[in-house]
Design a protein around this motif. Structure first.
Motif, PDB file in Angstrom:
ATOM      1  N   GLY A  97     -30.162 -12.286  48.884  1.00 32.35           N
ATOM      2  CA  GLY A  97     -30.721 -11.843  50.156  1.00 32.35           C
ATOM      3  C   GLY A  97     -32.226 -11.673  50.101  1.00 32.35           C
ATOM      4  N   TYR A  98     -32.747 -11.151  48.957  1.00 32.40           N
ATOM      5  CA  TYR A  98     -34.196 -11.026  48.797  1.00 32.40           C
ATOM      6  C   TYR A  98     -34.848 -12.406  48.736  1.00 32.40           C
ATOM      7  N   LEU A  99     -34.209 -13.334  47.995  1.00 32.63           N
ATOM      8  CA  LEU A  99     -34.781 -14.673  47.846  1.00 32.63           C
ATOM      9  C   LEU A  99     -34.859 -15.407  49.173  1.00 32.63           C
ATOM     10  N   LEU A 100     -33.816 -15.270  50.000  1.00 32.08           N
ATOM     11  CA  LEU A 100     -33.782 -15.958  51.292  1.00 32.08           C
ATOM     12  C   LEU A 100     -34.454 -15.152  52.394  1.00 32.08           C
ATOM     13  N   HIS A 101     -34.855 -13.914  52.054  1.00 30.32           N
ATOM     14  CA  HIS A 101     -35.493 -13.039  53.032  1.00 30.32           C
ATOM     15  C   HIS A 101     -34.570 -12.768  54.215  1.00 30.32           C
ATOM     16  N   PHE A 115     -35.642 -20.430  56.653  1.00 27.37           N
ATOM     17  CA  PHE A 115     -35.878 -20.058  55.253  1.00 27.37           C
ATOM     18  C   PHE A 115     -37.289 -20.442  54.806  1.00 27.37           C
ATOM     19  N   SER A 116     -38.257 -20.318  55.676  1.00 25.72           N
ATOM     20  CA  SER A 116     -39.618 -20.789  55.385  1.00 25.72           C
ATOM     21  C   SER A 116     -40.236 -20.068  54.184  1.00 25.72           C
ATOM     22  N   THR A 117     -39.991 -18.762  54.056  1.00 22.83           N
ATOM     23  CA  THR A 117     -40.567 -18.011  52.940  1.00 22.83           C
ATOM     24  C   THR A 117     -40.009 -18.500  51.606  1.00 22.83           C
ATOM     25  N   ALA A 118     -38.690 -18.686  51.547  1.00 21.65           N
ATOM     26  CA  ALA A 118     -38.069 -19.176  50.317  1.00 21.65           C
ATOM     27  C   ALA A 118     -38.497 -20.608  50.022  1.00 21.65           C
ATOM     28  N   LEU A 119     -38.661 -21.427  51.057  1.00 21.67           N
ATOM     29  CA  LEU A 119     -39.067 -22.815  50.876  1.00 21.67           C
ATOM     30  C   LEU A 119     -40.480 -22.902  50.305  1.00 21.67           C
ATOM     31  N   GLN A 120     -41.287 -21.897  50.567  1.00 24.04           N
ATOM     32  CA  GLN A 120     -42.646 -21.856  50.028  1.00 24.04           C
ATOM     33  C   GLN A 120     -42.698 -21.261  48.619  1.00 24.04           C
ATOM     34  N   GLY A 121     -41.526 -20.813  48.105  1.00 21.89           N
ATOM     35  CA  GLY A 121     -41.481 -20.260  46.759  1.00 21.89           C
ATOM     36  C   GLY A 121     -41.937 -18.823  46.662  1.00 21.89           C
ATOM     37  N   ARG A 122     -41.835 -18.076  47.768  1.00 22.69           N
ATOM     38  CA  ARG A 122     -42.274 -16.681  47.772  1.00 22.69           C
ATOM     39  C   ARG A 122     -41.090 -15.743  47.963  1.00 22.69           C
ATOM     40  N   CYS A 123     -41.197 -14.574  47.374  1.00 24.98           N
ATOM     41  CA  CYS A 123     -40.216 -13.498  47.566  1.00 24.98           C
ATOM     42  C   CYS A 123     -40.999 -12.198  47.642  1.00 24.98           C
ATOM     43  N   ARG A 124     -41.087 -11.630  48.828  1.00 23.80           N
ATOM     44  CA  ARG A 124     -41.988 -10.511  49.057  1.00 23.80           C
ATOM     45  C   ARG A 124     -41.587  -9.265  48.276  1.00 23.80           C
ATOM     46  N   ASP A 125     -40.311  -8.900  48.326  1.00 25.89           N
ATOM     47  CA  ASP A 125     -39.883  -7.642  47.723  1.00 25.89           C
ATOM     48  C   ASP A 125     -39.651  -7.732  46.221  1.00 25.89           C
ATOM     49  N   LYS A 126     -39.210  -8.901  45.732  1.00 23.79           N
ATOM     50  CA  LYS A 126     -38.993  -9.089  44.299  1.00 23.79           C
ATOM     51  C   LYS A 126     -39.609 -10.421  43.886  1.00 23.79           C
ATOM     52  N   PRO A 127     -40.943 -10.477  43.808  1.00 25.02           N
ATOM     53  CA  PRO A 127     -41.626 -11.761  43.573  1.00 25.02           C
ATOM     54  C   PRO A 127     -41.220 -12.448  42.278  1.00 25.02           C
ATOM     55  N   GLU A 128     -40.781 -11.662  41.275  1.00 26.31           N
ATOM     56  CA  GLU A 128     -40.386 -12.287  40.001  1.00 26.31           C
ATOM     57  C   GLU A 128     -39.141 -13.151  40.151  1.00 26.31           C
ATOM     58  N   LEU A 129     -38.320 -12.889  41.170  1.00 23.74           N
ATOM     59  CA  LEU A 129     -37.104 -13.676  41.363  1.00 23.74           C
ATOM     60  C   LEU A 129     -37.403 -15.117  41.761  1.00 23.74           C
ATOM     61  N   LYS A 158     -31.001 -23.582  39.378  1.00 22.72           N
ATOM     62  CA  LYS A 158     -32.263 -23.971  39.988  1.00 22.72           C
ATOM     63  C   LYS A 158     -32.968 -22.747  40.550  1.00 22.72           C
ATOM     64  N   ARG A 159     -34.266 -22.893  40.766  1.00 23.91           N
ATOM     65  CA  ARG A 159     -34.956 -21.934  41.601  1.00 23.91           C
ATOM     66  C   ARG A 159     -34.542 -22.186  43.046  1.00 23.91           C
ATOM     67  N   ILE A 160     -34.478 -21.148  43.838  1.00 24.08           N
ATOM     68  CA  ILE A 160     -34.036 -21.317  45.224  1.00 24.08           C
ATOM     69  C   ILE A 160     -34.975 -22.261  45.976  1.00 24.08           C
ATOM     70  N   GLN A 161     -36.275 -22.224  45.635  1.00 27.42           N
ATOM     71  CA  GLN A 161     -37.220 -23.129  46.280  1.00 27.42           C
ATOM     72  C   GLN A 161     -36.884 -24.586  45.969  1.00 27.42           C
ATOM     73  N   GLU A 162     -36.467 -24.852  44.719  1.00 29.83           N
ATOM     74  CA  GLU A 162     -36.101 -26.215  44.349  1.00 29.83           C
ATOM     75  C   GLU A 162     -34.927 -26.709  45.183  1.00 29.83           C
ATOM     76  N   LEU A 163     -33.885 -25.902  45.267  1.00 27.49           N
ATOM     77  CA  LEU A 163     -32.705 -26.300  46.035  1.00 27.49           C
ATOM     78  C   LEU A 163     -33.075 -26.584  47.479  1.00 27.49           C
ATOM     79  N   LEU A 164     -33.822 -25.674  48.094  1.00 27.07           N
ATOM     80  CA  LEU A 164     -34.167 -25.849  49.504  1.00 27.07           C
ATOM     81  C   LEU A 164     -35.065 -27.058  49.720  1.00 27.07           C
ATOM     82  N   SER A 165     -36.007 -27.304  48.816  1.00 27.98           N
ATOM     83  CA  SER A 165     -36.886 -28.469  48.977  1.00 27.98           C
ATOM     84  C   SER A 165     -36.110 -29.764  48.816  1.00 27.98           C
ATOM     85  N   HIS A 166     -35.143 -29.785  47.886  1.00 27.52           N
ATOM     86  CA  HIS A 166     -34.314 -30.974  47.732  1.00 27.52           C
ATOM     87  C   HIS A 166     -33.514 -31.250  49.004  1.00 27.52           C
ATOM     88  N   LEU A 167     -32.910 -30.209  49.559  1.00 27.19           N
ATOM     89  CA  LEU A 167     -32.140 -30.381  50.791  1.00 27.19           C
ATOM     90  C   LEU A 167     -33.044 -30.744  51.969  1.00 27.19           C
TER      91      LEU A 167
END
Length: 487
Positions: free
Chosen positions: A16-20, A96-110, A173-182
């Motif tokens: 949920g944090y990763l997808l915002h 999912f624009s935030t996740a697609l950009q590779g950002r996670c506001r609340d838990k950036p290390e994720l 995968k990183r969530i950004q990788e999955l979303l960019s592939h799709l």
């Protein structure tokens, strides 16, 4: 149409944090072509599943502005509401624009962590290519692909299967990788887009696919389909990608560039006059290919060569640099691939050059294993990442063409160093860097070949590293500079 994304990484609700998007509540988003719903069917520490449901209004598509966009939207009954298409890609970008950009506001290390992910698309079209094409898109990216054919009508099994499949992708995968592939590949599956495709789509493709598409074996087909077979845009995209198959992940290329720049000093002043802004992705670090091109160009500049033939010129990257060298009076590119020469011609913009510049550059179609009088009498010859594509039993023929027939005053040859392959995390052990490579030499094999060529054909040879010179495995690329001995 539906997309589900699941993870079993504890605590799984971190998805949920990763997808915002909060797993505890459903959300609705208004899109130009309908609505998107985000909700979770599982949300505990052991498993979490996020669902993106896109509700497309087919009547609006027929009556609205999208009808004139060139898509298959001229009938009220169509597959747009349920088959994955560019509508889903747009929804991913919006929701999912935030996740697609590779950002996670609340838990950036994720955002930078690879986690176990499973993506499921209940209906994907594969009208051209079928199951084999689907696998060829996702398996090179490291996914386990599960496909289930969808029958035309379950009530009538004799009718057979439709051109659609149920697709499940599993990987760490990183969530950004999955979303960019799709985001990139879903419109490729559909081989269509519901909106007008222009130059901005090239920028979008590079932004979301540039770090993985460059070494994808189906990059040409992906690029053409993504851009709806608009050849001028596809050529531009392929040129800007700076495709180099032996590059691995973006991290590997960044590390190579950083170390090379540290070792060489700032190369921008050295080659500023010979590199156009259109050749490089904005703000991208130097790739191994860029470093190699600059090293070869530096050797040619040191030699004061006034005529150069690039054997196996490919899509003309070196020729673009050479044409800006005022000293160069004649440059020729030779390649066996007609398609590569077409891309080189577009890259060079030969039809727009001033006649005084145009007459200095020539592109020739021909093989490297047959004597050709058109490539004789040059000051220098370059053979950049070519010999490894030759069958071993044809290498001797190429040697005669280069050193006996062409016989330039200076010859520059580069080839991969197979020892360095262990530094590419994406490359399985024992695997060559590209499916078309017939061999890859280690440093001793290349040195022995160079010494033998120099002795047999009357040259002296100097070996140089290209890229970071690893103390254990050497550089990623090996370069030999042959200079003809005075008779």
């Amino acid at each position: 149409m539906l997309l589900t994304i699941s993870t079993t990484m504890p605590p799984a609700t971190d998805l949920g944090y990763l997808l915002h998007k909060n797993p505890s509540r459903a959300q609705v988003f208004t899109l130009k072509f309908g609505t998107a719903h985000v909700f979770y069917t599982d949300a505990d520490d052991t498993r979490c599943t996020a669902c993106l449901l896109v509700d497309v209004d087919p009547v609006h598509l027929v009556r609205g502005k999208e009808k004139a966009s060139g898509g298959l939207l001229d009938q009220y009954v169509n597959d747009r509401p349920f088959a994955a298409s560019s509508f889903l890609s747009v929804a991913i970008g919006d929701v999912f624009s935030t996740a697609l950009q590779g950002r996670c506001r609340d838990k950036p290390e994720l955002a930078g962590r690879s986690i176990p992910l499973t993506a499921h698309l209940p209906v994907v079209p594969a009208r051209r290519g079928g199951a084999d094409f689907l696998r060829s898109l996702f398996e090179p990216l490291g996914y386990q692909v599960e496909l289930t054919p969808i029958p035309l009508d379950e009530r009538f099994p004799a009718w057979g299967d439709s051109a659609c499949f149920s697709l499940t992708l599993t990987a760490e995968k990183r969530i950004q990788e999955l979303l960019s592939h799709l985001y990139v590949l879903v419109p490729v599956l559909d081989n269509d887009k519901h909106y007008w495709v222009g130059g901005d789509e090239v920028d979008k493709l590079l932004r979301h696919g540039g770090d993985w598409l460059a070494h994808h074996p189906e990059k040409g087909k992906i690029t053409r389909r993504y851009l709806r077979h608009k050849w001028s845009l596809a050529r531009d995209a392929l040129a800007r990608l700076e495709i180099i198959e032996e590059e691995g992940t973006e991290e590997t290329a960044d590390a190579a560039a950083d170390e090379a720049v540290t070792a060489q000093g700032d190369p921008s002043e050295k080659a500023a006059s010979s590199i156009s802004e259109e050749e490089a992705v904005v703000e991208a670090p130097l790739s191994l290919n860029e470093i190699r091109q600059r090293e070869v160009l530096a050797v040619l500049q040191e030699s004061c060569a006034e005529s150069v033939v690039d054997l196996g010129c490919g899509d003309g990257k070196l020729l673009v640099r050479l044409i800006r060298e005022k000293r160069l009076k004649r440059g020729v590119g030779l390649d066996v691939s007609s398609r590569a020469l077409e891309i080189a011609e577009a890259r060079l913009r030969l039809d727009r050059l001033h006649p005084s510049v145009r007459e200095r550059i020539t592109l020739l179609h021909g093989a490297l294993t047959y004597r050709d009088a058109r490539i004789e009498g040059f000051d220098a010859a370059t053979v950049i990442e070519v010999i490894e594509h030759l069958e071993p039993n044809r290498l001797a023929a190429f040697e005669r063409v280069l050193f006996d027939c062409t016989r330039p005053r200076l010859a520059v040859v580069t080839t991969p160093n197979v020892e360095y392959n262990v530094r590419f995390s994406f490359l399985p052990e024992g695997k060559l860097r590209h499916s078309d490579h017939r061999f890859e030499w280690d440093r001793r094999q290349f040195r022995d070949w160079c010494n033998r060529m120099a002795e047999q054909h009357g040259y002296t040879v100097t070996l140089r590293p290209v890229g970071p010179d690893d103390p254990e495995v050497g550089p990623p690329t090996q370069m030999a500079v042959f200079e003809r001995s005075e008779q």
